[in-house]
Scaffold this motif. Structure first.
Motif, mmCIF file in Angstrom:
data_model
loop_
_atom_site.group_PDB
_atom_site.id
_atom_site.type_symbol
_atom_site.label_atom_id
_atom_site.label_comp_id
_atom_site.label_asym_id
_atom_site.label_seq_id
_atom_site.Cartn_x
_atom_site.Cartn_y
_atom_site.Cartn_z
ATOM 1 N N PRO A 261 1.248 -1.230 -0.360
ATOM 2 C CA PRO A 261 -0.475 0.185 0.487
ATOM 3 C C PRO A 261 0.900 1.365 -0.129
ATOM 4 O O PRO A 261 1.835 1.511 0.556
ATOM 5 C CB PRO A 261 -1.235 -0.298 1.331
ATOM 6 C CG PRO A 261 -0.402 -1.610 1.517
ATOM 7 C CD PRO A 261 0.395 -2.071 1.068
ATOM 8 N N ASP A 266 -2.813 5.995 -2.330
ATOM 9 C CA ASP A 266 -4.687 6.232 -1.527
ATOM 10 C C ASP A 266 -5.741 6.954 -1.467
ATOM 11 O O ASP A 266 -6.970 6.849 -1.532
ATOM 12 C CB ASP A 266 -4.697 5.251 -0.393
ATOM 13 C CG ASP A 266 -6.005 4.244 0.165
ATOM 14 O OD1 ASP A 266 -6.087 3.748 -1.061
ATOM 15 O OD2 ASP A 266 -6.325 5.190 1.331
ATOM 16 N N SER A 582 -12.598 1.327 3.397
ATOM 17 C CA SER A 582 -11.086 1.741 2.223
ATOM 18 C C SER A 582 -11.248 0.547 1.208
ATOM 19 O O SER A 582 -12.259 0.112 0.293
ATOM 20 C CB SER A 582 -9.880 1.127 2.932
ATOM 21 O OG SER A 582 -9.476 0.092 2.636
ATOM 22 N N THR A 583 -10.927 1.911 -0.114
ATOM 23 C CA THR A 583 -10.257 0.692 -1.058
ATOM 24 C C THR A 583 -9.996 -0.388 -1.188
ATOM 25 O O THR A 583 -10.337 -1.438 -1.956
ATOM 26 C CB THR A 583 -10.073 1.563 -2.378
ATOM 27 O OG1 THR A 583 -8.161 1.942 -1.872
ATOM 28 C CG2 THR A 583 -10.654 2.941 -2.880
ATOM 29 N N THR A 584 -9.402 -0.927 -0.274
ATOM 30 C CA THR A 584 -8.466 -1.634 0.236
ATOM 31 C C THR A 584 -9.330 -3.608 0.777
ATOM 32 O O THR A 584 -9.614 -4.387 -0.128
ATOM 33 C CB THR A 584 -7.090 -2.307 1.101
ATOM 34 O OG1 THR A 584 -6.355 -1.133 -0.022
ATOM 35 C CG2 THR A 584 -6.823 -3.508 1.083
ATOM 36 N N ASP A 585 -10.251 -2.603 1.641
ATOM 37 C CA ASP A 585 -11.965 -3.315 2.186
ATOM 38 C C ASP A 585 -12.284 -3.482 1.136
ATOM 39 O O ASP A 585 -12.919 -5.007 1.084
ATOM 40 C CB ASP A 585 -12.202 -2.493 3.446
ATOM 41 C CG ASP A 585 -11.350 -2.562 4.481
ATOM 42 O OD1 ASP A 585 -10.828 -3.375 4.944
ATOM 43 O OD2 ASP A 585 -12.375 -1.353 4.792
ATOM 44 N N LEU A 587 -12.289 -4.668 -2.057
ATOM 45 C CA LEU A 587 -11.338 -5.080 -3.043
ATOM 46 C C LEU A 587 -11.060 -6.638 -2.470
ATOM 47 O O LEU A 587 -11.820 -7.869 -3.272
ATOM 48 C CB LEU A 587 -9.851 -4.892 -3.545
ATOM 49 C CG LEU A 587 -8.798 -5.360 -3.768
ATOM 50 C CD1 LEU A 587 -7.906 -4.377 -5.320
ATOM 51 C CD2 LEU A 587 -8.026 -6.411 -3.442
ATOM 52 N N TYR A 599 -6.514 -13.113 -1.638
ATOM 53 C CA TYR A 599 -6.663 -11.871 -1.620
ATOM 54 C C TYR A 599 -4.656 -12.455 -0.518
ATOM 55 O O TYR A 599 -4.980 -12.628 0.372
ATOM 56 C CB TYR A 599 -7.628 -11.286 -0.023
ATOM 57 C CG TYR A 599 -6.306 -9.181 -0.301
ATOM 58 C CD1 TYR A 599 -6.109 -8.859 -1.049
ATOM 59 C CD2 TYR A 599 -6.512 -9.074 1.108
ATOM 60 C CE1 TYR A 599 -5.209 -7.219 -0.518
ATOM 61 C CE2 TYR A 599 -5.772 -7.983 1.786
ATOM 62 C CZ TYR A 599 -5.388 -7.496 0.814
ATOM 63 O OH TYR A 599 -4.108 -6.473 1.532
ATOM 64 N N THR A 603 -0.870 -5.922 0.988
ATOM 65 C CA THR A 603 -1.443 -5.644 -0.602
ATOM 66 C C THR A 603 -2.067 -4.895 -0.791
ATOM 67 O O THR A 603 -3.237 -5.000 -0.697
ATOM 68 C CB THR A 603 -1.096 -6.653 -1.879
ATOM 69 O OG1 THR A 603 -2.656 -7.503 -1.503
ATOM 70 C CG2 THR A 603 0.170 -7.884 -1.719
ATOM 71 N N ALA A 604 -1.689 -3.772 -1.919
ATOM 72 C CA ALA A 604 -3.196 -3.028 -2.551
ATOM 73 C C ALA A 604 -2.806 -3.116 -4.347
ATOM 74 O O ALA A 604 -2.723 -1.901 -4.701
ATOM 75 C CB ALA A 604 -3.414 -1.545 -1.718
ATOM 76 N N TRP A 605 -3.432 -3.800 -4.693
ATOM 77 C CA TRP A 605 -3.086 -4.404 -5.905
ATOM 78 C C TRP A 605 -3.625 -2.467 -6.777
ATOM 79 O O TRP A 605 -3.648 -1.919 -7.749
ATOM 80 C CB TRP A 605 -4.078 -5.753 -6.882
ATOM 81 C CG TRP A 605 -4.690 -5.070 -7.934
ATOM 82 C CD1 TRP A 605 -3.639 -5.470 -9.270
ATOM 83 C CD2 TRP A 605 -5.671 -5.044 -8.505
ATOM 84 N NE1 TRP A 605 -4.362 -5.423 -9.822
ATOM 85 C CE2 TRP A 605 -5.547 -5.302 -9.704
ATOM 86 C CE3 TRP A 605 -6.866 -4.733 -8.350
ATOM 87 C CZ2 TRP A 605 -6.456 -5.052 -10.940
ATOM 88 C CZ3 TRP A 605 -7.954 -4.252 -8.933
ATOM 89 C CH2 TRP A 605 -7.947 -4.056 -10.116
ATOM 90 N N GLN A 606 -5.302 -2.461 -6.328
ATOM 91 C CA GLN A 606 -6.121 -0.888 -7.105
ATOM 92 C C GLN A 606 -4.991 0.143 -7.171
ATOM 93 O O GLN A 606 -5.246 0.754 -8.094
ATOM 94 C CB GLN A 606 -7.093 -1.365 -6.449
ATOM 95 C CG GLN A 606 -6.724 -0.314 -5.326
ATOM 96 C CD GLN A 606 -6.331 -1.147 -4.019
ATOM 97 O OE1 GLN A 606 -6.147 -2.244 -3.539
ATOM 98 N NE2 GLN A 606 -6.453 -0.395 -3.073
#
Length: 703
Positions: A261, A266, A582-585, A587, A599, A603-606
């Motif tokens: 991340p 983000d 969050s955007t990770t949540d 995902l 998953y 990590t935060a692939w987005q």
């Protein structure tokens, strides 16, 4: 009218060829010979520089200012015409001429900004882009202009509107209303402009950060990874996922480091999504996705999710079979391993192609010289459409690089259809992506005169050597066919208005012609016609063709499931805000429901997914285009990929319209079915089953 001239008249140009073997005569066509050597330009004693794309003003960087001034003056004159009470021309015609005037500067300048190696030209082009953006912003806030257009479209114009006039007029209205021009409150209209600029700024920063390498201290890495990511410094730059590494630890660590991340990324993503949502709400839409999908084949977020969910239900077990096969491959390498993970998929896909099908670039590239591939395309287009690609001599100063070819596209009866500039070779500073640029859209100028389209196809192929032409890997050959598919969409469209010329259509139809070309590139009958060894000129054997076609279709189910997962994320991010977590949540939850591998924590692939900026709620379009391309192939070309009857019908009923016909109506008329989410999902499942059957056939013959 903006004084941008047509680029000369058609003439056949002879090409020189250096034989690779002096012991035999070449049997390559003139086109193949031209593309199997570097481009040559006629020596000009007077050195008359005709300017970029043959535009006299662009024989120097300062010429962009002249184009800007002409654009400003022409646009002002057209606005005056549109607002005149004594107007005699159709409103949509005035608007299209205005759009053409702006696009001919903006599109050209945007390309030169990206592609020209000289800073002066790139900077002058960037200034032109900013100028045109300012003009467009003023147009989008011109309330009088919006009202006269709306009256002409929704009531009746000075001359009766045809169905095409009305459709294109409605598209112009959509563009206006997406900018908030229809809002009664002036403060809301100002807010829309503010949000639009903010979204552009956040998006540009996000895309820039998406590819930024990650720096890590050597001391924090396992020894195996230090060897893979060699560096004499105390820190190592991880610039990608290292998917081709044979070391599983290296693949895992690169994945976790590169996708760790990034708080700044983000923040940019969240700001962009928030601004998009606020923009949509002000303009009267429930979500940004609702705003983005207007005019598409699938025109609402709910319908998109129906498509994605049905596809997910039907693909899950098929993708699991693919993952199980890769899992077995990994366990054979190391029985103590934890099984296949996200970082393993590209590696084992390539490993399977090499081991099961014996497909490698070293074996196949000699059969895919650039000249042979271009010859294959030319022969295919001659068969399908009666069209010939002719290498056209470049004038001094016409191109931004000496390594550019120019093709004239000539129909056997209609004559010259347009020009394709081929910027195919890698060079320092060139954007590292394969893409298609529209420089000028086609449109009817009068009953007998058509403004010829001009496009650029940009690839990053290896440059020819003294001993060999540019040799393409199978994936490079696929990309060439794909991008030429976009170019031919522009060439074969014959639209009344440039606003809907060629690829200027709904996003979920725009990829159909290019994806369909990949079917031709994977058909054994097409390959056998052009795949020849660049030295011996012997055709590729049937056995080699069969192995290649099977390898191309390997693991289609799990690859489709990955694209499906990306599309779901794109939809969820562009739905209601604030997000639930969050955007990770978001995902993590989507990956659990829509992707067959778990998953990876921390990590935060987005944050590396730059398509969130360019596609914005439309990433599903790739899947829809694949579904439609498969159906078209099965219905029209599978029996005979060289059928003139099918080619002519495809051109007239699909390609010729560009975006000038509602895409749902276009698909319904051509395929004879209503493209509902359920039907499109079924088409895609059929494609996966079809590909798997081809893989099974090759594997059966192999054993």
């Amino acid at each position: 009218m903006c004084p941008i001239p047509f680029l000369g008249s058609f003439q056949k140009v002879s090409c020189s060829w250096t034989h690779l073997s002096r012991r035999c005569l070449s049997v390559w066509s003139p086109l193949a010979e031209a593309f199997n050597t570097r481009p040559t330009q006629k020596f000009n004693y007077r050195k008359n520089d005709v300017g970029l794309f043959g535009i006299p003003e662009l024989n120097r960087p300062e010429g962009f200012r002249q184009l800007q001034e002409t654009c400003i003056n022409t646009t002002a004159s057209l606005i005056e015409q549109a607002l005149s009470p004594s107007r005699e021309k159709k409103m949509v015609e005035i608007f299209d001429e205005m759009s053409d005037t702006l696009c001919q500067v903006a599109d050209l300048a945007e390309f030169i900004r990206l592609a020209h190696p000289e800073e002066k030209h790139a900077k002058a082009a960037e200034e032109a882009c900013c100028t045109v953006s300012g003009i467009v912003e003023n147009l989008n806030t011109n309330l009088r202009l919006y009202k006269v257009l709306k009256d002409a479209v929704t009531r009746e114009d000075v001359v009766k509107n045809s169905a095409v006039d009305k459709h294109v007029g409605e598209l112009f209205l959509i563009d206006f209303e997406q900018s908030g021009i229809h809002l009664k409150n002036e403060s809301d209209r100002e807010k829309v402009v503010e949000l639009t600029n903010a979204i552009l700024n956040y998006g540009q920063q996000f895309v820039g950060g998406a590819s930024t390498p990650r720096m890590v201290k050597k001391s924090l890495l396992p020894g195996s990874l230090r060897n893979v990511l060699a560096s004499e410094e105390d820190t190592i730059l991880v610039s990608g996922l290292y998917t081709d590494s044979a070391d599983p630890v290296a693949r895992e660590m690169a994945f976790k480091i590169f996708l760790h991340p990034d708080p700044h990324q983000d923040m940019l993503l969240n700001k962009m999504l928030e601004a998009r949502y606020e923009l949509a709400k002000i303009c009267g839409f429930p979500t940004y996705a609702s705003r983005a999908l207007r005019g598409s084949i699938i025109d609402s977020p709910d319908q998109v999710m129906i498509f994605l969910k049905k596809l997910s239900q039907n693909i899950w077990d098929k993708a699991k079979i693919d993952f199980d096969l890769m899992n077995n491959m990994k366990l054979l390498e190391n029985p103590l391993s934890s099984g296949v993970q996200s970082w393993d998929i590209p590696y084992y896909t390539q490993k399977a192609k090499k081991e099961w099908f014996r497909v490698s670039s070293k074996e196949y590239s000699p059969y895919f010289s650039l000249g042979a591939c271009m010859d294959g395309l030319n022969n295919l287009f001659q068969s399908l459409y009666g069209i010939q690609l002719v290498n056209f001599e470049l004038s001094t100063g016409e191109c931004w690089s000496p390594d550019v070819y120019k093709l004239s596209v000539v129909h056997e009866k209609e004559g010259l259809l347009g020009y394709i500039y081929c910027d195919f070779y890698e060079r320092t500073g060139k954007p590292n992506q394969d893409c298609h640029f529209t420089i000028r859209g086609g449109r009817s100028l009068s009953e007998n005169i058509y403004q010829l389209p001009i496009v650029v196809v940009m690839l990053n192929l290896p440059t020819p050597r003294w001993s060999s032409p540019s040799l393409l890997s199978p994936s490079m050959m696929d990309n060439l066919f794909h991008e030429i598919g976009h170019a031919m969409h522009s060439m074969l469209a014959r639209t009344k208005y440039q606003h809907v010329s060629g690829t200027r259509c709904s996003t979920d139809f725009a990829e159909v012609p290019s994806v369909l070309m990949e079917y031709f590139a994977s058909d054994h009958r097409v390959l056998k016609r052009f795949a020849r060894h660049f030295q011996t000129q012997q055709p590729m054997s049937d056995e080699m063709v069969q192995r290649l076609c099977g390898a191309k279709r390997l693991f289609t189910a799990c690859e489709t499931q990955l694209q499906l997962f990306y599309a779901v994320i794109d939809q969820k991010y562009h739905g209601a805000h604030p997000l639930k977590g969050s955007t990770t949540d978001v995902l993590v939850e989507a990956q659990k429901d829509f992707y067959g591998l778990p998953y990876v924590p921390n990590t935060a692939w987005q944050l590396r997914f730059s398509h969130l900026v360019g596609y914005g709620a439309k990433y599903y379009s790739y899947l829809v285009s694949r579904a439609l391309a498969h159906s078209i192939w099965k219905s029209y070309f599978e029996k005979d990929p060289f059928s003139r009857e099918s080619g002519e019908r495809y051109r007239m009923e699909c390609l010729s319209h560009g975006g000038g016909k509602n895409p749902r109506d276009l698909v319904r008329d051509f395929l004879g079915v209503d493209p509902t989410p359920d039907i499109l999902a079924d088409y895609l499942i059929n494609e996966i089953d079809y590909h798997q059957s081809q893989v099974d056939l090759v594997m059966k013959n192999r054993t």
